[in-house]
Design a protein around this motif. Structure first.
Motif, short mmCIF file in Angstrom:
data_model
loop_
_atom_site.label_atom_id
_atom_site.label_comp_id
_atom_site.label_asym_id
_atom_site.label_seq_id
_atom_site.Cartn_x
_atom_site.Cartn_y
_atom_site.Cartn_z
N PHE A 372 0.94 -1.07 -0.06
CA PHE A 372 0.20 -0.02 -0.11
C PHE A 372 1.09 1.12 -0.15
O PHE A 372 2.04 1.44 0.84
N THR A 373 0.32 2.38 -0.63
CA THR A 373 1.15 3.65 -0.67
C THR A 373 0.07 4.67 -0.69
O THR A 373 -1.04 4.64 -1.23
N PRO A 374 0.78 5.85 -0.11
CA PRO A 374 -0.20 6.87 0.10
C PRO A 374 -0.87 7.46 -1.38
O PRO A 374 -0.13 7.57 -2.21
N VAL A 375 -2.07 7.95 -1.37
CA VAL A 375 -2.62 8.59 -2.44
C VAL A 375 -1.96 9.92 -2.48
O VAL A 375 -2.13 10.74 -1.60
N ALA A 376 -1.82 10.45 -3.71
CA ALA A 376 -0.99 11.71 -3.95
C ALA A 376 -1.53 12.30 -5.33
O ALA A 376 -1.36 11.22 -6.29
N GLY A 377 -1.61 13.37 -5.48
CA GLY A 377 -1.54 14.03 -6.61
C GLY A 377 -3.06 13.98 -7.38
O GLY A 377 -3.34 14.42 -8.62
N ARG A 378 -3.96 13.33 -6.53
CA ARG A 378 -5.36 13.15 -7.24
C ARG A 378 -6.33 13.02 -6.17
O ARG A 378 -6.05 12.72 -4.95
N SER A 379 -7.59 13.03 -6.28
CA SER A 379 -8.79 12.86 -5.38
C SER A 379 -9.04 11.33 -5.21
O SER A 379 -8.45 10.61 -6.14
N PRO A 380 -9.23 10.71 -3.83
CA PRO A 380 -9.30 9.72 -3.80
C PRO A 380 -10.43 8.85 -4.46
O PRO A 380 -11.50 9.53 -4.88
N SER A 381 -10.28 7.55 -4.98
CA SER A 381 -11.29 7.00 -5.64
C SER A 381 -11.91 5.83 -4.84
O SER A 381 -11.54 5.72 -3.70
N ALA A 382 -12.95 5.09 -5.13
CA ALA A 382 -13.77 4.21 -4.44
C ALA A 382 -13.07 3.05 -4.25
O ALA A 382 -13.17 2.49 -3.20
N GLN A 383 -11.80 2.76 -4.81
CA GLN A 383 -10.95 1.65 -4.38
C GLN A 383 -9.90 1.89 -3.48
O GLN A 383 -9.20 1.37 -2.95
N ASP A 384 -9.91 3.20 -3.11
CA ASP A 384 -8.83 3.66 -2.22
C ASP A 384 -9.18 3.38 -0.65
O ASP A 384 -10.54 3.45 -0.59
N TRP A 385 -8.53 3.30 0.24
CA TRP A 385 -8.63 2.71 1.60
C TRP A 385 -8.52 4.12 2.50
O TRP A 385 -7.47 4.72 2.31
N TYR A 386 -9.58 4.38 3.27
CA TYR A 386 -9.39 5.22 4.16
C TYR A 386 -8.75 5.07 5.50
O TYR A 386 -8.63 3.76 6.07
N ARG A 387 -7.62 5.82 5.72
CA ARG A 387 -6.72 5.54 6.93
C ARG A 387 -7.47 6.05 8.00
O ARG A 387 -7.51 7.27 8.19
N THR A 388 -7.74 5.21 9.11
CA THR A 388 -8.38 5.72 10.28
C THR A 388 -7.58 6.30 11.29
O THR A 388 -7.97 6.99 12.17
N GLY A 389 -6.16 6.02 11.16
CA GLY A 389 -5.32 6.67 12.14
C GLY A 389 -5.55 5.82 13.35
O GLY A 389 -4.61 6.25 14.41
N ASP A 390 -5.97 4.77 13.43
CA ASP A 390 -6.06 4.04 14.75
C ASP A 390 -5.02 2.61 14.78
O ASP A 390 -5.15 2.11 13.75
N LEU A 391 -4.49 2.55 15.68
CA LEU A 391 -3.42 1.33 15.93
C LEU A 391 -4.43 0.33 16.39
O LEU A 391 -5.10 0.47 17.29
N VAL A 392 -4.30 -1.04 15.56
CA VAL A 392 -5.19 -1.99 16.12
C VAL A 392 -4.24 -3.21 15.94
O VAL A 392 -3.15 -3.37 15.38
N ARG A 393 -4.61 -4.53 16.50
CA ARG A 393 -4.14 -5.64 16.53
C ARG A 393 -5.18 -6.57 16.26
O ARG A 393 -6.21 -6.56 16.73
N ARG A 394 -4.77 -7.45 14.95
CA ARG A 394 -5.86 -8.36 14.45
C ARG A 394 -5.62 -9.82 15.10
O ARG A 394 -4.37 -10.40 14.93
N GLY A 395 -6.38 -10.41 15.78
CA GLY A 395 -6.13 -11.92 16.38
C GLY A 395 -6.23 -13.00 15.39
O GLY A 395 -6.71 -12.58 14.38
N PRO A 396 -5.90 -14.21 15.85
CA PRO A 396 -6.20 -15.25 14.67
C PRO A 396 -7.51 -15.33 14.27
O PRO A 396 -7.75 -16.06 13.11
N ASP A 397 -8.46 -15.05 15.21
CA ASP A 397 -9.92 -15.21 14.61
C ASP A 397 -10.31 -14.00 13.90
O ASP A 397 -11.67 -14.15 13.64
N GLY A 398 -9.32 -13.04 13.66
CA GLY A 398 -9.88 -11.76 12.99
C GLY A 398 -10.47 -10.62 13.78
O GLY A 398 -10.72 -9.79 13.31
#
Length: 502
Positions: A372-398
């Motif tokens: 993944f790379t930051p979107v730059a030089g254009r408006s976000p598209s529907a396929q882009d991911w919003y960065r929440t700014g939240d740090l999370v940990r994902r367990g084995p069960d998701g």
């Protein structure tokens, strides 16, 4: 969004839609009729309906009617906290391009909007006797249902436009998830300028439940309020639990009518969840998560009735669960998919970008297949991911556990706050040469703001009053500490961690 209320009124016209303190309840039939009258009143008063209309009001029937009337007119509603000072109302009005602000009463900060460049203020309190006004002509509906303003690191409010489609995706999912309907009584404790109010209002009104708004002291004594009004569905920030525990008003079994209690806006600790679950013997407790940009919330974790089966997390907080199936999510660290890192989300609940496109910078990622790379030089598209700014940990069960913020944003009483905005406002005081603000654990389990400043020693009440003219109440620090100098790190930056002890 307003069509949800009309549809419910056809199915359940005599069901109670709204209960507000000191006012007669409104049935769905009456609510729709009041909304139509309000829409006619506004249209006749302004002639050409603007694309965006501001709304400032307390939790009374007139305010809720005005909210729906804006949508009925095909416009975008811009809720503004009734506690906001005039300067912030002006800033939001300017950013949103508002020419009209509706209010349930002309007074307070709204009354200060008298300059030539200020929007027109229209009081919607006196709606009686307007049945003879012409009907409202159908107008093209704005794709944006509402715009909410969050704290911005630039020192100005940051507008988040949410479309009808995104809001409907959220509301319809949660009506199905929770199975609400006639007979259910849902709380509405959040300010309309806070996005969880969308959950409160439209999950209730889209399903036939009753929306119940609190009086000024009801949240101070939640158990009493729940029992007096037979509340079945609760939603609030977790700090309400700590406050009730501190007052010794959360005894086991004290709220038997509650069937669902939803907490969000702050991390929910296991201790808070346990205290509330013991007080609600016939209910279940859920921890929900989501930023405004993703339309209220995107995940929830339901705690089991058996406390012994509750998860043990490293920070003693309840997990935020799995992101909804109709959304895509990924955890990213150093540009790659990981089990611990920043939560990024896309899908039908994701907003298209900030009102001011400059705020999009750095907030979206492009990519797939683990890179993944930051979107730059254009408006976000529907396929882009919003960065929440939240740090999370994902367990084995998701299942995700929220570990904290990756930036300087914090949650205060459920509101997202940029510490830099407070610091910038404090530096505007003539006696202050520099300022730093920290969020520290408070006495009732939630965070409180402490301001450290350089310059001339000044009475805390003067600094507080200065900030209150520019910021909402929840952004005004509770304490002010004068310093001769700020501690520095080895590379010359202010060492925030050492501020309290320096």
């Amino acid at each position: 969004m307003d069509h949800l209320v009309v549809s419910t009124a056809r199915r359940h016209p005599e069901a109670v839609a709204l209960e507000t303190p000191g006012e007669l309840p409104l049935t769905y039939r009456a609510l729709v009729e009041e909304v139509e009258r309000a829409a006619r009143f506004v249209a006749s008063a302004v002639g050409t309906v603007p694309a965006r209309i501001g709304l400032v009001g307390a939790k009374c029937a007139r305010t809720y009617v005005a909210y729906l009337a804006v949508l009925r007119l095909g416009a975008t509603v811009v809720p503004i906290s009734g506690a906001a000072p005039a300067d912030r109302i002006r800033a939001i009005a300017t950013a949103a391009g508002l020419s009209l602000v509706l209010t349930d009463r002309v007074g307070g900060a709204v009354a200060e909007l008298t300059a030539a460049e200020d929007p027109t203020v229209l009081e919607v309190a006196a709606l009686g006797g307007v049945d003879d006004l012409p009907s409202v002509d159908p107008v093209p509906t704005e794709p944006t249902a509402y715009i909410l303003f969050t704290s911005g690191s630039t020192g100005r409010p940051k507008g988040v436009p949410v479309t009808h489609a995104a809001a409907l995706a959220f509301v319809e999912h949660n009506i199905a998830r929770y199975g609400t309907g006639p007979g259910d009584r849902m709380t509405q404790v959040f300010d309309l300028a806070f996005d969880v109010s969308v959950y409160d209002m439209f999950v209730a009104w889209g399903s036939g439940a009753t929306l119940v708004a609190p009086g000024p002291m009801d949240l101070v004594h939640p158990a009493r309020w729940v029992n007096e009004l037979s509340i079945t569905h609760w939603a609030s920030v977790p700090s309400v639990v700590s406050a009730a525990v501190g007052l010794r008003e959360l005894e086991p079994g004290c709220m038997p009518s509650l069937r669902l209690s939803l907490f969000l806006g702050e991390q929910l600790t296991l201790e808070q969840a346990l205290a509330w679950q013991r007080a609600t013997p016939h209910g279940r407790v859920e921890n929900a998560y989501g930023p405004t940009e993703l339309t209220v919330f995107v995940s929830a974790y339901r705690l089991d009735e058996d406390v012994e089966s509750w998860p043990e997390t490293s920070n003693r907080t309840v997990p935020i669960g799995r992101v909804y199936d109709h959304l895509d999510s990924v955890v990213v660290a150093d540009g790659r998919e990981a089990d611990e890192g920043e939560l990024c989300v896309r899908g039908p609940q994701r907003f298209a970008g900030y009102l001011d496109g400059r705020d999009d910078a750095g907030r979206f990622l492009a990519g797939a297949d683990g890179r993944f790379t930051p979107v730059a030089g254009r408006s976000p598209s529907a396929q882009d991911w919003y960065r929440t700014g939240d740090l999370v940990r994902r367990g084995p069960d998701g299942v995700l556990v929220h570990l904290g913020r990756l930036d300087a944003q914090v949650k205060i009483r459920g509101y997202r706050v940029e510490l830099a905005e407070i610091e910038g406002a404090l530096r505007r005081h003539p006696a202050v040469t520099d300022a730093m603000v920290l969020a520290v654990p408070g006495r009732v389990g939630s965070l409180e703001l402490v301001a450290f400043y350089l310059g001339e020693p000044t009475e805390a009440r003067e600094l507080r009053a200065s900030l209150a003219r520019r910021l909402p109440t929840y952004m005004v620090p509770t304490r002010f500490v004068h310093k001769g100098a700020f501690p520095l790190t080895g590379n010359g930056k202010v060492d925030r961690r050492r501020l309290p002890d320096s």
